[in-house]
Design a protein around this motif. Structure first.
Motif, PDB file in Angstrom:
ATOM      1  N   THR A  16      31.365  47.154  48.743  1.00  0.00           N
ATOM      2  CA  THR A  16      32.328  46.250  48.116  1.00  0.00           C
ATOM      3  C   THR A  16      33.716  46.423  48.731  1.00  0.00           C
ATOM      4  OG1 THR A  16      32.868  47.868  46.382  1.00  0.00           O
ATOM      5  CG2 THR A  16      31.139  46.241  45.877  1.00  0.00           C
ATOM      6  N   LEU A  18      37.847  45.534  47.510  1.00  0.00           N
ATOM      7  CA  LEU A  18      38.749  45.087  46.452  1.00  0.00           C
ATOM      8  C   LEU A  18      39.978  44.488  47.128  1.00  0.00           C
ATOM      9  CD1 LEU A  18      38.659  45.224  43.319  1.00  0.00           C
ATOM     10  CD2 LEU A  18      40.150  47.215  43.464  1.00  0.00           C
ATOM     11  N   CYS A  25      43.343  41.710  41.428  1.00  0.00           N
ATOM     12  CA  CYS A  25      42.379  42.310  42.348  1.00  0.00           C
ATOM     13  C   CYS A  25      40.982  41.722  42.128  1.00  0.00           C
ATOM     14  CB  CYS A  25      42.335  43.827  42.164  1.00  0.00           C
ATOM     15  SG  CYS A  25      43.820  44.661  42.773  1.00  0.00           S
ATOM     16  N   GLU A  27      36.963  41.884  43.249  1.00  0.00           N
ATOM     17  CA  GLU A  27      35.935  42.704  43.865  1.00  0.00           C
ATOM     18  C   GLU A  27      34.897  41.802  44.516  1.00  0.00           C
ATOM     19  OE1 GLU A  27      33.620  46.601  42.457  1.00  0.00           O
ATOM     20  OE2 GLU A  27      32.813  44.784  41.525  1.00  0.00           O
TER      21      GLU A  27
END
Length: 205
Positions: A16, A18, A25, A27
């Motif tokens: 992942t 961010l 933010c 993800e």
């Protein structure tokens, strides 16, 4: 719907990223290739986003290019291919490599991805034959070399180099693509050992 994110890399995980977009933010789940292509933490980044909404979740998938995003969508149309498997395939194959593998029906190349067994690999190359996403190119050099190999017209040193790379675990289309680029630069009379060495360099770049 979210189609693209432009922001600052906040953190990078195993699968992942961010991204901070003006203080919010997001993800995004990403392939290994996309994560490697992203800049370092604190630097500006752009991700092309595929947003999947279900009753129990909203999840974003991020890609370095539109081509990778298009292949993700297409792979997900195959029965048995979920988001995790699609990202696994895109982690080891570039959009161009995947296009070549599908065109050449190279199930071994697709089968190198995590979670893809022989039956699923066969289903993927069969169902997606002729369905290359718009804007994604097929490696013409790889196709030409592959045709020459099948017809027995490839020079012995090139044929031996392809075989050596396949024996090392690379797919036929992937090996052909790498060596097509090497031959274009170095010529067909390059010794087999040098072709293998330069081919490995192309595959690791």
């Amino acid at each position: 719907m979210i189609g693209k994110l432009k922001g600052i890399v906040e953190t990078l995980g195993d699968d992942t990223a961010l991204i901070d977009v003006n203080g919010v933010c997001y993800e995004a789940h990403c392939s290994g290739r996309t994560l490697q292509a992203l800049p370092r933490v604190g630097e500006a980044a752009v991700l092309f986003i595929e947003m999947i909404v279900r009753e129990d979740m909203i999840r974003l998938y991020g890609f370095a290019t539109e081509g990778e995003k298009s292949w993700f969508r297409l792979l997900m149309t195959v029965q048995g291919v979920g988001s995790r498997v699609a990202l696994g395939i895109l982690s080891i194959l570039s959009p161009s490599d995947l296009s070549s593998a599908i065109a050449l029906q190279d199930k071994a190349m697709v089968g190198r991805a995590s979670g893809v067994g022989p039956k699923l690999a066969q289903r993927i190359v069969s169902e997606l034959k002729g369905k290359v996403p718009a804007g994604v190119s097929i490696d013409a050099g790889a196709m030409g070399l592959q045709t020459a190999l099948v017809e027995g017209n490839a020079s012995g040193n090139v044929s031996d180099a392809v075989s050596a790379l396949v024996n090392l675990g690379y797919g036929q289309a992937q090996a052909s693509s790498a060596l097509a680029r090497v031959v274009a630069k170095e010529g067909e009379d390059t010794p087999t050992e040098k072709l293998i060495r330069l081919g490995l360099r192309e595959l690791s770049s």
